[in-house]
Design a protein around this motif. Structure first.
Motif, PDB file in Angstrom:
ATOM      1  N   GLU A   1       0.809  -1.123  -0.102  1.00  0.00           N
ATOM      2  CA  GLU A   1      -0.037   0.003  -0.210  1.00  0.00           C
ATOM      3  C   GLU A   1       0.846   1.163   0.138  1.00  0.00           C
ATOM      4  O   GLU A   1       0.418   2.291  -0.478  1.00  0.00           O
ATOM      5  CB  GLU A   1      -0.893  -0.021   1.096  1.00  0.00           C
ATOM      6  CG  GLU A   1      -1.927  -0.922   0.922  1.00  0.00           C
ATOM      7  CD  GLU A   1      -2.820  -1.126   2.323  1.00  0.00           C
ATOM      8  OE1 GLU A   1      -2.629  -0.460   3.356  1.00  0.00           O
ATOM      9  OE2 GLU A   1      -3.667  -2.084   2.513  1.00  0.00           O
ATOM     10  N   GLN A   2       1.994   1.130   0.818  1.00  0.00           N
ATOM     11  CA  GLN A   2       2.939   2.272   0.942  1.00  0.00           C
ATOM     12  C   GLN A   2       3.392   2.563  -0.450  1.00  0.00           C
ATOM     13  O   GLN A   2       3.760   3.729  -0.942  1.00  0.00           O
ATOM     14  CB  GLN A   2       3.698   2.374   2.030  1.00  0.00           C
ATOM     15  CG  GLN A   2       3.288   2.205   3.224  1.00  0.00           C
ATOM     16  CD  GLN A   2       4.435   2.212   4.445  1.00  0.00           C
ATOM     17  OE1 GLN A   2       5.654   2.305   4.026  1.00  0.00           O
ATOM     18  NE2 GLN A   2       3.905   2.532   5.521  1.00  0.00           N
ATOM     19  N   ARG A   3       3.841   1.487  -0.992  1.00  0.00           N
ATOM     20  CA  ARG A   3       4.640   1.380  -2.593  1.00  0.00           C
ATOM     21  C   ARG A   3       3.635   2.066  -3.487  1.00  0.00           C
ATOM     22  O   ARG A   3       3.989   3.127  -4.327  1.00  0.00           O
ATOM     23  CB  ARG A   3       5.006   0.192  -2.848  1.00  0.00           C
ATOM     24  CG  ARG A   3       5.947   0.141  -4.016  1.00  0.00           C
ATOM     25  CD  ARG A   3       6.448  -1.190  -4.523  1.00  0.00           C
ATOM     26  NE  ARG A   3       7.307  -1.215  -5.558  1.00  0.00           N
ATOM     27  CZ  ARG A   3       7.181  -0.718  -6.845  1.00  0.00           C
ATOM     28  NH1 ARG A   3       6.101  -0.536  -7.215  1.00  0.00           N
ATOM     29  NH2 ARG A   3       8.015  -0.904  -7.538  1.00  0.00           N
ATOM     30  N   ALA A   4       2.256   1.636  -3.615  1.00  0.00           N
ATOM     31  CA  ALA A   4       1.449   2.209  -4.429  1.00  0.00           C
ATOM     32  C   ALA A   4       1.233   3.694  -4.241  1.00  0.00           C
ATOM     33  O   ALA A   4       0.944   4.256  -5.057  1.00  0.00           O
ATOM     34  CB  ALA A   4       0.085   1.417  -4.158  1.00  0.00           C
TER      35      ALA A   4
ATOM     36  N   ALA B   1       2.126   6.632  -7.066  1.00  0.00           N
ATOM     37  CA  ALA B   1       1.296   7.435  -7.536  1.00  0.00           C
ATOM     38  C   ALA B   1       1.773   8.833  -7.308  1.00  0.00           C
ATOM     39  O   ALA B   1       1.435   9.677  -8.305  1.00  0.00           O
ATOM     40  CB  ALA B   1      -0.132   7.199  -6.820  1.00  0.00           C
ATOM     41  N   ALA B   2       2.322   9.076  -6.367  1.00  0.00           N
ATOM     42  CA  ALA B   2       3.044  10.398  -5.802  1.00  0.00           C
ATOM     43  C   ALA B   2       4.069  10.820  -7.018  1.00  0.00           C
ATOM     44  O   ALA B   2       4.164  11.974  -7.567  1.00  0.00           O
ATOM     45  CB  ALA B   2       3.377  10.600  -4.718  1.00  0.00           C
ATOM     46  N   ARG B   3       4.685   9.823  -7.309  1.00  0.00           N
ATOM     47  CA  ARG B   3       6.149  10.057  -8.453  1.00  0.00           C
ATOM     48  C   ARG B   3       5.478  10.150  -9.609  1.00  0.00           C
ATOM     49  O   ARG B   3       5.829  11.178 -10.249  1.00  0.00           O
ATOM     50  CB  ARG B   3       6.864   8.677  -8.203  1.00  0.00           C
ATOM     51  CG  ARG B   3       7.967   8.930  -9.146  1.00  0.00           C
ATOM     52  CD  ARG B   3       8.815   7.787  -9.681  1.00  0.00           C
ATOM     53  NE  ARG B   3       7.752   6.721 -10.104  1.00  0.00           N
ATOM     54  CZ  ARG B   3       8.308   5.452 -10.157  1.00  0.00           C
ATOM     55  NH1 ARG B   3       9.417   5.002  -9.825  1.00  0.00           N
ATOM     56  NH2 ARG B   3       7.339   4.502 -10.626  1.00  0.00           N
TER      57      ARG B   3
ATOM     58  N   SER C   1       2.476  11.856 -10.451  1.00  0.00           N
ATOM     59  CA  SER C   1       1.818  13.012 -10.411  1.00  0.00           C
ATOM     60  C   SER C   1       2.617  14.152 -10.230  1.00  0.00           C
ATOM     61  O   SER C   1       2.289  15.355 -10.379  1.00  0.00           O
ATOM     62  CB  SER C   1       0.633  12.986  -9.311  1.00  0.00           C
ATOM     63  OG  SER C   1       1.373  12.989  -8.183  1.00  0.00           O
ATOM     64  N   GLY C   2       3.844  13.763  -9.509  1.00  0.00           N
ATOM     65  CA  GLY C   2       5.039  14.964  -9.446  1.00  0.00           C
ATOM     66  C   GLY C   2       4.555  15.531  -7.810  1.00  0.00           C
ATOM     67  O   GLY C   2       5.122  16.615  -7.604  1.00  0.00           O
ATOM     68  N   GLU C   3       3.810  14.908  -7.392  1.00  0.00           N
ATOM     69  CA  GLU C   3       3.398  15.382  -5.861  1.00  0.00           C
ATOM     70  C   GLU C   3       4.593  15.009  -4.916  1.00  0.00           C
ATOM     71  O   GLU C   3       5.107  13.838  -4.957  1.00  0.00           O
ATOM     72  CB  GLU C   3       2.027  14.901  -5.374  1.00  0.00           C
ATOM     73  CG  GLU C   3       1.296  15.407  -4.245  1.00  0.00           C
ATOM     74  CD  GLU C   3       0.838  16.646  -4.217  1.00  0.00           C
ATOM     75  OE1 GLU C   3       0.861  17.496  -3.414  1.00  0.00           O
ATOM     76  OE2 GLU C   3       0.302  17.175  -5.338  1.00  0.00           O
ATOM     77  N   LEU C   4       4.751  15.780  -4.003  1.00  0.00           N
ATOM     78  CA  LEU C   4       5.941  15.539  -3.022  1.00  0.00           C
ATOM     79  C   LEU C   4       5.269  15.082  -1.799  1.00  0.00           C
ATOM     80  O   LEU C   4       5.974  14.744  -0.741  1.00  0.00           O
ATOM     81  CB  LEU C   4       6.939  16.711  -2.800  1.00  0.00           C
ATOM     82  CG  LEU C   4       7.532  17.233  -3.914  1.00  0.00           C
ATOM     83  CD1 LEU C   4       8.343  18.417  -3.792  1.00  0.00           C
ATOM     84  CD2 LEU C   4       8.551  15.977  -4.478  1.00  0.00           C
ATOM     85  N   ARG C   5       4.155  15.220  -1.272  1.00  0.00           N
ATOM     86  CA  ARG C   5       3.280  14.997  -0.230  1.00  0.00           C
ATOM     87  C   ARG C   5       2.580  13.510  -0.437  1.00  0.00           C
ATOM     88  O   ARG C   5       1.728  13.428  -1.321  1.00  0.00           O
ATOM     89  CB  ARG C   5       2.417  15.762   0.248  1.00  0.00           C
ATOM     90  CG  ARG C   5       1.664  15.633   1.554  1.00  0.00           C
ATOM     91  CD  ARG C   5       1.031  16.997   2.179  1.00  0.00           C
ATOM     92  NE  ARG C   5       1.835  17.941   2.074  1.00  0.00           N
ATOM     93  CZ  ARG C   5       1.717  18.978   3.072  1.00  0.00           C
ATOM     94  NH1 ARG C   5       0.866  18.969   3.930  1.00  0.00           N
ATOM     95  NH2 ARG C   5       2.761  19.979   2.875  1.00  0.00           N
TER      96      ARG C   5
ATOM     97  N   ILE D   1      11.674  14.337  -5.863  1.00  0.00           N
ATOM     98  CA  ILE D   1      11.419  13.228  -6.436  1.00  0.00           C
ATOM     99  C   ILE D   1      12.232  12.039  -6.259  1.00  0.00           C
ATOM    100  O   ILE D   1      11.874  10.917  -6.186  1.00  0.00           O
ATOM    101  CB  ILE D   1      11.091  13.294  -8.169  1.00  0.00           C
ATOM    102  CG1 ILE D   1       9.533  14.322  -8.388  1.00  0.00           C
ATOM    103  CG2 ILE D   1      10.497  11.891  -8.603  1.00  0.00           C
ATOM    104  CD1 ILE D   1       8.378  13.707  -7.838  1.00  0.00           C
ATOM    105  N   SER D   2      13.359  12.481  -6.301  1.00  0.00           N
ATOM    106  CA  SER D   2      14.448  11.582  -6.065  1.00  0.00           C
ATOM    107  C   SER D   2      14.410  10.755  -4.825  1.00  0.00           C
ATOM    108  O   SER D   2      14.711   9.642  -4.589  1.00  0.00           O
ATOM    109  CB  SER D   2      15.920  12.002  -6.257  1.00  0.00           C
ATOM    110  OG  SER D   2      16.235  13.052  -5.297  1.00  0.00           O
ATOM    111  N   ASP D   3      14.038  11.624  -3.827  1.00  0.00           N
ATOM    112  CA  ASP D   3      13.640  10.955  -2.395  1.00  0.00           C
ATOM    113  C   ASP D   3      12.456   9.965  -2.372  1.00  0.00           C
ATOM    114  O   ASP D   3      12.462   8.854  -1.731  1.00  0.00           O
ATOM    115  CB  ASP D   3      13.412  12.188  -1.460  1.00  0.00           C
ATOM    116  CG  ASP D   3      14.450  13.149  -0.934  1.00  0.00           C
ATOM    117  OD1 ASP D   3      15.859  12.661  -1.226  1.00  0.00           O
ATOM    118  OD2 ASP D   3      14.313  14.152  -0.546  1.00  0.00           O
ATOM    119  N   ILE D   4      11.756  10.278  -3.248  1.00  0.00           N
ATOM    120  CA  ILE D   4      10.433   9.327  -3.383  1.00  0.00           C
ATOM    121  C   ILE D   4      10.924   8.027  -4.084  1.00  0.00           C
ATOM    122  O   ILE D   4      10.645   6.742  -3.398  1.00  0.00           O
ATOM    123  CB  ILE D   4       9.352   9.938  -4.124  1.00  0.00           C
ATOM    124  CG1 ILE D   4       8.630  11.088  -3.356  1.00  0.00           C
ATOM    125  CG2 ILE D   4       8.183   8.735  -4.650  1.00  0.00           C
ATOM    126  CD1 ILE D   4       7.529  11.935  -4.158  1.00  0.00           C
TER     127      ILE D   4
END
Length: 73
Positions: A8-11, A15-17, A19-23, A40-43
């Motif tokens: 679930e966390q990976r999904a 999804a954040a990566r 969409s470009g969302e950082l939160r 994004i590199s942290d994600i």
């Protein structure tokens, strides 16, 4: 942490990566966590860490193949 929670966390991270969302918001064990990444590199690094954790739960290792080329000099 269970494999289901890691998936679930990976999904959520993927999804954040995409969409470009950082939160990113995670729900784990009835607790809501909200994490804001710097880039994004942290994600991407967080996704790789979760992949290693999932591999460890399955009893396997994550390996990376990095080819090397030369011009033959």
């Amino acid at each position: 942490m269970s494999a289901e929670e890691l998936h679930e966390q990976r999904a959520a991270l993927v999804a954040a990566r995409s969409s470009g969302e950082l939160r990113v918001v995670f729900h784990s064990g009835g607790t809501r966590r909200e994490v804001e990444y710097r880039s994004i590199s942290d994600i991407v690094a967080a996704i790789a860490h979760i992949d290693r954790d999932l591999a460890a739960l399955d009893g396997r290792r994550v390996t990376t193949f990095l080819p090397s080329f030369s011009k033959g000099f």
